[in-house]
Design an enzyme around this catalytic site. Sequence first.
Site, PDB file in Angstrom:
ATOM      1  N   ARG A 285       0.737  -1.118  -0.101  1.00  0.00           N
ATOM      2  CA  ARG A 285       0.012  -0.060  -0.085  1.00  0.00           C
ATOM      3  C   ARG A 285       0.840   1.271   0.126  1.00  0.00           C
ATOM      4  O   ARG A 285       1.455   1.772   1.123  1.00  0.00           O
ATOM      5  CB  ARG A 285      -0.947  -0.145   1.187  1.00  0.00           C
ATOM      6  CG  ARG A 285      -2.041   0.964   1.210  1.00  0.00           C
ATOM      7  CD  ARG A 285      -2.639   1.189   2.614  1.00  0.00           C
ATOM      8  NE  ARG A 285      -1.576   1.872   3.512  1.00  0.00           N
ATOM      9  CZ  ARG A 285      -1.542   1.707   4.826  1.00  0.00           C
ATOM     10  NH1 ARG A 285      -2.295   0.876   5.230  1.00  0.00           N
ATOM     11  NH2 ARG A 285      -0.732   2.473   5.334  1.00  0.00           N
ATOM     12  N   HIS A 289      -3.516   4.482   4.842  1.00  0.00           N
ATOM     13  CA  HIS A 289      -4.818   3.659   4.847  1.00  0.00           C
ATOM     14  C   HIS A 289      -5.792   4.222   4.245  1.00  0.00           C
ATOM     15  O   HIS A 289      -6.460   3.813   3.524  1.00  0.00           O
ATOM     16  CB  HIS A 289      -5.041   3.394   6.255  1.00  0.00           C
ATOM     17  CG  HIS A 289      -6.329   2.539   6.429  1.00  0.00           C
ATOM     18  ND1 HIS A 289      -6.401   1.255   6.220  1.00  0.00           N
ATOM     19  CD2 HIS A 289      -7.367   2.891   6.979  1.00  0.00           C
ATOM     20  CE1 HIS A 289      -7.663   0.567   6.117  1.00  0.00           C
ATOM     21  NE2 HIS A 289      -8.297   1.724   6.898  1.00  0.00           N
ATOM     22  N   TYR A 298       4.614   5.942  10.975  1.00  0.00           N
ATOM     23  CA  TYR A 298       4.900   4.839  11.355  1.00  0.00           C
ATOM     24  C   TYR A 298       5.503   3.916  10.253  1.00  0.00           C
ATOM     25  O   TYR A 298       5.921   2.802  10.534  1.00  0.00           O
ATOM     26  CB  TYR A 298       3.652   3.918  11.537  1.00  0.00           C
ATOM     27  CG  TYR A 298       2.375   4.084  10.651  1.00  0.00           C
ATOM     28  CD1 TYR A 298       2.715   3.063   9.323  1.00  0.00           C
ATOM     29  CD2 TYR A 298       1.469   4.814  10.478  1.00  0.00           C
ATOM     30  CE1 TYR A 298       1.712   2.978   8.439  1.00  0.00           C
ATOM     31  CE2 TYR A 298       0.382   4.928   9.519  1.00  0.00           C
ATOM     32  CZ  TYR A 298       0.496   3.896   8.587  1.00  0.00           C
ATOM     33  OH  TYR A 298      -0.389   3.913   7.413  1.00  0.00           O
TER      34      TYR A 298
END
Length: 388
Positions: A285, A289, A298
Amino acid sequence: MTDLKHEVVADAAPSRTARSLRPPLTAQELETEWTPSRVDAVQFVTPDGQLTELGRRYEMDLDLVQVLYRDMARARRLDQEALALQRQGELGLWLQSWGQEAAQVGSMRALREADWVFPSYREHPAAMVRGVTPAELLSQWRGATHAGWDPEDHRFHFYSLVLGTQTLHATGYAMGAKLDGGQHVVTTYFGDGAASQGDVNEAFNWAAARSLPVLFICQNNQWAISTPTELQYAAPLHQRSAGFGLRSFYVDGNDVLAVHAVTQAAAELVRSGEGPALIEAVTFRMAGHSTSDDPNRYRDPAEFEAWEAKDPLRRVRTLMDGLGVPQSYFTDLDDELEELSLEVRAACRAIEDPDLDAAFAHAYAEPHPMVEEERAGRRRYLESMAGA
């Protein structure tokens, strides 16, 4: 919700979209090449656009390669435009599919038009292959409707925002399809994060125990929002799913040709009555998100750079150059993508605001006095503000 019908499909021939590599993979080859204990994912084309030894065993269908590349390019352009529209306040939210185009396009083009698909919420490339329009895709994220298309028109169900629930929907639908007869495969997409949910594991078990015609496709994009795969589970999904009794396969999800070939072969196993199967497509990805997420908080930038080098479009473009695809193909495609950009922006801004009275009309199956009172109160409020 639309009443889904389990249709008996008489024509079992592949659709015009289910074009193949020649010769097609056989069940025997699948059993010898791709076992659940396999460490390396199946790969036909390396990240630098070269055919692997396995890829060289299968003659390339150049028409198919061009179709797959076009599908991925169109999906990425839609993604880019939708992101810009969200940043401009035209969409409330958007979940990008950037980096996952090959896993979706390769698998969708391997299915038949009669096959039903149950997506999650990031399957924009898959939806476009099934003919869902930009306006239909964007209306949900603009807040105008719960879903923008009729599932019956595309044999492509609504997006499911509840994590993993679509796998149970697909399994239940497959039960009805099996009872009614027919030869279509019910396919469902989900991510590595959803694979940790109880719903998905229940779907695996139910599908395997009843030998249902379900093809589970996991896009392992390495992150469940901010949780990396190494913190999610100790064993890969394709190994765990084999424990439920699924025929399980492991493929490079950024290699559209490998995804297409494995999906075509796995779908035919399911279609022939061999029971359910699972494909774990390893991908990444590239964005957050969703547009409300900041992956830089992160994720290590080095990880992004490593996966950027494995870009699914770039590797196919290099392969096509080597196969002698003329420059005119890419020039025409660039013109088409510019037209798509204009179409996406115009379609988004043309979406009409919803009539909120409909929210009251569908709160209960039958009229309810308290709901009617609330609707009347809203109308009085709007009338009082009309002259303000």
